[in-house]
Design a protein around this motif. Sequence first.
Motif, PDB file in Angstrom:
ATOM      1  N   HIS A 253       0.821  -1.209   0.000  1.00 51.16           N
ATOM      2  CA  HIS A 253       0.000   0.000   0.000  1.00 51.16           C
ATOM      3  C   HIS A 253       0.862   1.269   0.000  1.00 51.16           C
ATOM      4  O   HIS A 253       0.355   2.373   0.176  1.00 51.16           O
ATOM      5  N   GLY A 254       2.184   1.082  -0.156  1.00 51.01           N
ATOM      6  CA  GLY A 254       3.081   2.229  -0.186  1.00 51.01           C
ATOM      7  C   GLY A 254       3.327   2.826   1.174  1.00 51.01           C
ATOM      8  O   GLY A 254       3.641   4.023   1.280  1.00 51.01           O
ATOM      9  N   MET A 255       3.199   2.013   2.228  1.00 50.34           N
ATOM     10  CA  MET A 255       3.342   2.509   3.590  1.00 50.34           C
ATOM     11  C   MET A 255       4.434   1.741   4.323  1.00 50.34           C
ATOM     12  O   MET A 255       4.813   0.637   3.930  1.00 50.34           O
ATOM     13  N   ASP A 256       4.896   2.333   5.435  1.00 53.61           N
ATOM     14  CA  ASP A 256       5.970   1.718   6.210  1.00 53.61           C
ATOM     15  C   ASP A 256       5.607   1.649   7.696  1.00 53.61           C
ATOM     16  O   ASP A 256       6.477   1.705   8.566  1.00 53.61           O
ATOM     17  N   ALA A 257       4.320   1.546   8.005  1.00 49.24           N
ATOM     18  CA  ALA A 257       3.870   1.479   9.400  1.00 49.24           C
ATOM     19  C   ALA A 257       4.016   0.051   9.928  1.00 49.24           C
ATOM     20  O   ALA A 257       3.620  -0.904   9.266  1.00 49.24           O
ATOM     21  N   TRP A 258       4.578  -0.081  11.122  1.00 50.16           N
ATOM     22  CA  TRP A 258       4.666  -1.398  11.737  1.00 50.16           C
ATOM     23  C   TRP A 258       3.276  -2.032  11.807  1.00 50.16           C
ATOM     24  O   TRP A 258       2.311  -1.402  12.243  1.00 50.16           O
ATOM     25  N   ASP A 259       3.175  -3.288  11.415  1.00 53.49           N
ATOM     26  CA  ASP A 259       1.873  -3.953  11.498  1.00 53.49           C
ATOM     27  C   ASP A 259       1.914  -5.274  12.262  1.00 53.49           C
ATOM     28  O   ASP A 259       0.871  -5.885  12.500  1.00 53.49           O
ATOM     29  N   SER A 260       3.098  -5.739  12.669  1.00 55.73           N
ATOM     30  CA  SER A 260       3.223  -6.892  13.563  1.00 55.73           C
ATOM     31  C   SER A 260       4.157  -6.494  14.695  1.00 55.73           C
ATOM     32  O   SER A 260       5.290  -6.061  14.451  1.00 55.73           O
ATOM     33  N   LEU A 261       3.657  -6.626  15.934  1.00 55.99           N
ATOM     34  CA  LEU A 261       4.389  -6.114  17.099  1.00 55.99           C
ATOM     35  C   LEU A 261       4.273  -7.095  18.265  1.00 55.99           C
ATOM     36  O   LEU A 261       3.193  -7.667  18.491  1.00 55.99           O
TER      37      LEU A 261
END
Length: 358
Positions: free
Chosen positions: A209-217
């Motif tokens: 999606h062109g994003m760099d947000a952490w999604d597994s933590l």
Amino acid sequence: MMTKKYKLGVIGLGEGRSIMSAALQSDRWSLEAVCDLNEELCRAREKEFGFSSWTTNYDELLQNPDIDVIAIYTPDQLHFTHIRQAIKAGKHVICTKPVLPSLDDAAELLRLCGATDRKLFVGQSTRFFEPMLHQRRDYEAGKHGALSVVESHYITDGRWFLDKGWSKQKGFSWMYGFMIHAVDMVRWYLPDVSEVTGYALTSDNTKEHGMDAWDSLRFLLRNPSGQIAQIAGDYTLPTLGQHVEPSIACVLRGTNGTSRSEYSNLQYHAHFAGEDPVTQTFEEKNDYYFRFEGKSHHAGEYQNYIEYFADCLDHGSSPLPDAAEAIRTLGLMLAMERSARAGGVPVKIDDVLQEFGI
């Protein structure tokens, strides 16, 4: 003791839709007026609820002498300004989570709240979901014995959020919009957690999606007594299904028993010493908690927490989370971020807070 019926004003009618429903159906509250900059949204809520007392001017709510409490459901970056205006206008305040988008205004918010008898309550709604309420009662009754471990997660396949325009804005974070619910569950039971270590990554699903947000933590925490907590979050990966893997769960493990509360499943599982394992279901309350499309607005939790707040106002007691508790949660979350960015280095929460004069 005589109880008062409090009058409520609401600003922000997106999420504020749920608290409108809550106030209109509560015996403890009267919905006095609502506000949103979007006149079209005001008219939509008027049509939905048959409630015509709305304005696009926040000052009108603040200047209304009949309003006891202002409920704030505006974008996070506006919370401090709207809270400050409400308190200076002599109103008590309910504010959705997170109370602030960062710790930058935290010290000033604490000074503001400390200089007044007005109450600030932060709406951490998961505490007020039926299974969580039953788990808390069992905990306060001592049925778990000495608590050793708290486990909490918020896991959902939220890729559809990444198609929304606001997810592309600078600062979008699964931590502050989603994982905060799991973090708050831990702080409810271990309010003195002092240190955290953890890891986070961005999956290919988010990168597409062109994003760099952490999604597994994943994080481990402890308090000075040595009690342990773990917090998990996954936000763009396929799940096992709600019946197997509830979106939010809180597990308490103690010397005399273990319990697990679930959201959005109306289920509570418990096994205490001398008792057989049991699962309680509360499906008869589904329509109370979930009043709108599917389960997108859990308005029953809002009704539970405004009625809790009314009880606190009756007795002059501090509602929890208040400003101090909510700000420490933000300090914990910043410590989580720093640990993850440093590759799992332990970070002390007090060290983070002291940087901001807290």
